[in-house]
Design a protein around this motif. Structure first.
Motif, PDB file in Angstrom:
ATOM      1  N   TYR A 263      22.604 -33.325 -30.452  1.00  0.00           N
ATOM      2  CA  TYR A 263      22.580 -33.674 -29.035  1.00  0.00           C
ATOM      3  C   TYR A 263      22.532 -35.181 -28.844  1.00  0.00           C
ATOM      4  CZ  TYR A 263      21.438 -28.791 -27.984  1.00  0.00           C
ATOM      5  OH  TYR A 263      21.466 -27.421 -27.873  1.00  0.00           O
ATOM      6  N   ARG A 264      23.105 -35.625 -27.716  1.00  0.00           N
ATOM      7  CA  ARG A 264      22.940 -36.998 -27.276  1.00  0.00           C
ATOM      8  C   ARG A 264      22.641 -36.978 -25.778  1.00  0.00           C
ATOM      9  NH1 ARG A 264      26.804 -34.383 -28.670  1.00  0.00           N
ATOM     10  NH2 ARG A 264      27.551 -35.786 -30.304  1.00  0.00           N
ATOM     11  N   LYS A 265      21.991 -38.037 -25.280  1.00  0.00           N
ATOM     12  CA  LYS A 265      21.622 -38.124 -23.873  1.00  0.00           C
ATOM     13  C   LYS A 265      22.825 -38.617 -23.057  1.00  0.00           C
ATOM     14  CE  LYS A 265      17.073 -37.254 -23.918  1.00  0.00           C
ATOM     15  NZ  LYS A 265      16.408 -36.232 -23.091  1.00  0.00           N
ATOM     16  N   CYS A 266      23.183 -37.840 -22.031  1.00  0.00           N
ATOM     17  CA  CYS A 266      24.281 -38.222 -21.142  1.00  0.00           C
ATOM     18  C   CYS A 266      23.734 -38.451 -19.735  1.00  0.00           C
ATOM     19  CB  CYS A 266      25.351 -37.135 -21.117  1.00  0.00           C
ATOM     20  SG  CYS A 266      26.188 -36.924 -22.713  1.00  0.00           S
ATOM     21  N   LYS A 267      24.310 -39.445 -19.053  1.00  0.00           N
ATOM     22  CA  LYS A 267      23.817 -39.823 -17.731  1.00  0.00           C
ATOM     23  C   LYS A 267      24.588 -39.091 -16.634  1.00  0.00           C
ATOM     24  CE  LYS A 267      23.045 -44.216 -16.765  1.00  0.00           C
ATOM     25  NZ  LYS A 267      23.286 -45.638 -16.370  1.00  0.00           N
ATOM     26  N   GLN A 303      17.251 -28.684 -21.829  1.00  0.00           N
ATOM     27  CA  GLN A 303      16.190 -29.225 -21.002  1.00  0.00           C
ATOM     28  C   GLN A 303      14.840 -28.714 -21.499  1.00  0.00           C
ATOM     29  OE1 GLN A 303      17.171 -29.784 -16.552  1.00  0.00           O
ATOM     30  NE2 GLN A 303      17.953 -27.754 -17.021  1.00  0.00           N
ATOM     31  N   TYR A 360      19.116 -38.419 -17.076  1.00  0.00           N
ATOM     32  CA  TYR A 360      19.795 -38.058 -18.323  1.00  0.00           C
ATOM     33  C   TYR A 360      19.528 -36.595 -18.678  1.00  0.00           C
ATOM     34  CZ  TYR A 360      20.763 -42.980 -19.264  1.00  0.00           C
ATOM     35  OH  TYR A 360      21.236 -44.267 -19.189  1.00  0.00           O
ATOM     36  N   SER A 362      20.395 -33.792 -22.188  1.00  0.00           N
ATOM     37  CA  SER A 362      20.899 -33.688 -23.561  1.00  0.00           C
ATOM     38  C   SER A 362      22.115 -32.769 -23.606  1.00  0.00           C
ATOM     39  CB  SER A 362      19.811 -33.144 -24.483  1.00  0.00           C
ATOM     40  OG  SER A 362      18.725 -34.046 -24.559  1.00  0.00           O
TER      41      SER A 362
END
Length: 509
Positions: A263-267, A303, A360, A362
């Motif tokens: 996973y990466r954090k996306c805005k 989440q 943000y 994930s």
């Protein structure tokens, strides 16, 4: 229920896949929702029956607990008492009973690989297997599976070189036909992660870089020879003596299903209304991430809700159904667009709806087994969608109408309750006017107005009129997507009409 062939999409382990022996949701009793389960796990009630004691479990002891009112399951060497979870399981207790009293790791990976069971079943932990333990970390690799870089076989390899200002990592995949969708790059906190997808396998580079680099990363792919170049810009123009230190699973080549989700954090940069209960969420990827989701593939959103990790799959869509079918490049290269129905009484989607612009969330790598080659020679394509079951069809529609020259007809039968529930109705109607190959029919179960589609539900008579080949023996595919009962009925009706399992593919919304 008709089997879905292996090449159907999404991936076999996805919640979106419907197939014989696969997972279908069952109606839960009132008070048995996911939130109700979370409340129960936090109530302090002894869910293991062992009063907080953790034990070592032998295979013989595990086998004794194989009944509905006494059910233990082993997953990756850890044993859980899932008896109290039976009534809360969306797939029903029959699904859990398939692994009762046994090691259910393989079955879990087939159906629930994306679920964080350690969080969901934390209070049900009985203990660890005393014999024949299974490695508890998904995606870890036995030493003999880490690649020998001196090997001259067809396994991938990598190298690197530098100039005063740049560092270039080169991956030799040894596979022709590589494209930008098959390479996923992340750079976070000085760590470089490159996942190259080669058919059903994943080749991973995972390195803590020797020195800092700038956020913008460039990816070049030589499709004909299968060479991938990742170009990094040095922050300080000093020579590197080595690329960096290897991290977990570095230089490994394993099946994609064994890799585990990343996973990466996306805005969140925009949230727009599509209908009264469905919204379009636009997420921007980190600058140092390269991720392009292929047609027919999905991602997972994660989440933390009530201290529990909740994960749900969603299929990205295009920003619109373009009448000229020229999609903006940002759709795939820097943004993810998700069409999501908000369920007020649900657990996950209200939290999504409460996100503010700039927050943000994930987002995982994409998954799915659909390949564009499956539709490349189609003559007829029929789509049966109910509600948000329309979302997997969006990119498929745009792709086939742009790239499949053999297509004669593309027909969408779109089922909704009322006209107010129809997603992108105007765009679909405009598309039908623009392209003579495309036709859309709206079927409404609770129509309020006359003249907008037909009234009814999915049925044999409806499909017999709708799904007709443009010519005898034409090559046809039929895709079905919607709630499980809709999908199962649709597949059965298509089977009754004589369509083969190779011609029918399905999702569940």
């Amino acid at each position: 229920m008709l089997n879905v062939p292996a090449q159907a999409f999404p991936a076999p382990g996805s919640q979106q896949r419907a197939a014989a022996g696969g997972r279908s949701k069952v109606p839960l009793k009132p008070g048995r929702s996911l939130m109700d389960w979370i409340r129960l796990t936090k109530s302090g009630k002894d869910l293991t029956g062992l009063k907080g004691q953790l034990i070592e479990v032998t295979e013989e002891e595990l086998a004794k607990h194989s009944k509905r009112d006494d059910c233990w399951i082993c997953i990756r060497g850890l044993v859980y008492n899932v008896t109290p979870y039976m009534e809360y399981h969306p797939g029903g207790d029959d699904e859990l009973m398939r692994a009762a009293g046994t090691d259910g790791t393989d079955l879990f990976d087939q159906v629930h690989r994306w679920v964080n069971y350690e969080s969901m079943l934390r209070e049900c932990l009985v203990g660890r297997m005393a014999l024949k333990p299974v490695a508890a970390t998904t995606g870890m690799l036995p030493k003999n599976k880490v690649l020998d870089t001196s090997s001259k076989d067809l396994t991938p390899s990598y190298d690197w070189f530098q100039t005063d200002y740049l560092v270039t990592v080169v991956i030799y995949t040894k596979q022709k036909g590589m494209n930008s969708e098959m390479v996923i790059v992340d750079h976070q906190d000085g760590r470089l992660r490159v996942d190259s997808i080669l058919s059903d396998y994943s080749y991973l580079l995972h390195i803590e870089l020797s020195y800092a680099v700038q956020e913008d990363i460039t990816v070049h792919i030589a499709e004909k020879v299968g060479k991938v170049e990742i170009v990094l810009k040095k922050k300080d123009n000093i020579p590197w003596s080595k690329l960096g230190q290897p991290l977990e699973s570095h230089n490994s080549f394993i099946k994609c299903t064994d890799r585990g989700l990343y996973y990466r954090k996306c805005k969140l940069i925009s949230k727009t209304e599509v209908t009264h209960d469905t919204k379009l969420f636009c997420l921007t990827l980190p600058q140092s991430t390269h991720l392009q989701v292929p047609v027919g593939h999905h991602v997972y959103l994660k989440q933390i809700i009530a201290d529990t990790e909740i994960v749900k799959p969603y299929t990205p869509v295009s920003c619109s159904l373009k009448s000229d079918f020229k999609e903006p490049s940002h759709d795939d290269s820097t943004h993810l667009i998700l069409m999501i129905k908000i369920y007020p009484s649900g657990l996950f989607t209200p939290e999504l709806d409460h996100l503010q612009i700039g927050d943000y969330i994930s987002v995982s790598n994409s998954e799915g087994s659909f390949k564009k080659s499956q539709v490349q020679t189609l003559e007829d394509l029929f789509l049966l969608a109910a509600g948000t079951g329309f979302t997997p069809m969006v990119k498929l529609l745009n792709y086939v109408l742009t790239n499949v020259c053999s297509l004669r007809t593309v027909k969408l039968m779109f089922f909704n309750k009322t006209e107010d529930d129809i997603l992108w109705r105007n765009q679909l109607e405009q598309l039908a006017l623009k392209d003579k190959r495309f036709e859309v029919q709206f079927i409404l179960s609770e129509s309020k107005k006359e003249g907008i589609g037909k009234q009814g539900k999915i049925s044999l008579s409806l499909l017999s009129e709708f799904v007709k080949r443009s010519k005898k023996d034409s090559k046809v595919h039929i895709y079905v997507c919607g709630p499980a009962p809709f999908t199962e009925q649709g597949i059965q009706f298509l089977q009754d009409l004589g369509y083969s399992k190779e011609e029918v593919h399905s999702f569940t919304a």
